[in-house]
Design an enzyme around this catalytic site. Sequence first.
Site, PDB file in Angstrom:
ATOM      1  N   TYR A   1      -1.813   0.277  10.405  1.00 29.74           N
ATOM      2  CA  TYR A   1      -2.247  -0.156   8.864  1.00 29.74           C
ATOM      3  C   TYR A   1      -0.863  -0.354   7.985  1.00 29.74           C
ATOM      4  O   TYR A   1      -0.300  -1.170   7.667  1.00 29.74           O
ATOM      5  CB  TYR A   1      -3.169   0.157   8.160  1.00 29.74           C
ATOM      6  CG  TYR A   1      -3.300   0.048   6.955  1.00 29.74           C
ATOM      7  CD1 TYR A   1      -3.863  -1.479   6.505  1.00 29.74           C
ATOM      8  CD2 TYR A   1      -3.133   0.826   5.689  1.00 29.74           C
ATOM      9  CE1 TYR A   1      -3.800  -1.830   5.183  1.00 29.74           C
ATOM     10  CE2 TYR A   1      -3.446   0.505   4.520  1.00 29.74           C
ATOM     11  CZ  TYR A   1      -3.493  -0.965   3.976  1.00 29.74           C
ATOM     12  OH  TYR A   1      -3.478  -1.311   2.959  1.00 29.74           O
TER      13      TYR A   1
ATOM     14  N   THR B   1       0.817  -1.206  -0.032  1.00 24.75           N
ATOM     15  CA  THR B   1       0.090  -0.029   0.041  1.00 24.75           C
ATOM     16  C   THR B   1       0.907   1.455  -0.064  1.00 24.75           C
ATOM     17  O   THR B   1       2.178   1.283   0.487  1.00 24.75           O
ATOM     18  CB  THR B   1      -0.974  -0.064   1.159  1.00 24.75           C
ATOM     19  OG1 THR B   1      -1.557   1.167   1.208  1.00 24.75           O
ATOM     20  CG2 THR B   1      -0.023  -0.129   2.405  1.00 24.75           C
TER      21      THR B   1
END
Length: 339
Positions: A151, A127
Amino acid sequence: MNESRRVPVLVTGGAGYIGSHAVLALKDAGWPVAVIDNLTTGFKFAVPEDVPLYEGDIEDADLLARIFAEQGMGQGTGAIMHFAGSIVVPESVENPLKYYHNNTVKSRALIEAAVKAGVPHMIFSSTAATYGMPETSPVTEDTPRKPINPYGWSKLMTEQMLADVSAAHPLNFCALRYFNVAGADPHARSGQSTAGATHLIKVAVEAALGKRESVSVFGTDYDTPDGTGVRDYIHVSDLAAAHVLALEALIAQPERSLTMNCGYGRGFSVLEVLDAVDRVTNRTIERRIEGRRAGDPDSLISDPSRIRATLPWQPQHADLDTIIAHALQWERKLSEIRG
């Protein structure tokens, strides 16, 4: 690709949004494919009927060993595409241990099982959150990685594990750092199905179909032309195609691992996206102006030079209106599926 080199591929999280599109891309290209998913956020209907679905967890070493042995009529798993994990940034701040368990600890278990079974290739769903709040945009792969939430850290830790393991064992990998994934399969075979999803285009098409009363705009004072955050939106089917090409590259050069951004290299603001949804649907979505969310950068746009130089990747849906139209088509179909 030479058909003899199309190895059996295990897709973790293959009943989820991006994973299900990777399954379709592999299947369409003739790869043998199977899915493992614990179905906490995935959906059985997202997996084609002729694709084996193992309902279970990637932390289950015995199950993984069985899948690796069984897959491809006993040929064995030749590659893993790893999508399983948790993806909601605010939740990761509120419940960091969940993210370090689901995204990092479980990835370690998967990697260990792959090494034990001699699986030689892994594609990892990473990501742009690994970059945190980059000081420059567009973002290259060499931009400093400074995650600002659990995250992003959980994904970066897995990238590091893969790099270290590939140096010690015969496993090469490709980490693909996604920017803002949107849209749905052009043939409406799959799409974003999660209830309460936070992705802007998903939320906006729900509002356009009357499933939500309005769309929240979080902050209008960013350093951007219209004051709202700018993001690089990539069509999920183009992203899935990149995974298949990345796998071909790993098989062709097993001594090489890759890390690449996945985006188009251009951004749209929140208001531009909402205007495009209005245009595609021929109706006006109500906008609710709210305060900024912590950790949202002004602009986050990829520099896709590396992926374009490394893979023969030719995006087919790099158009905002097309992305929205496919998301809308899926949202209508989802209403039929759910009655």
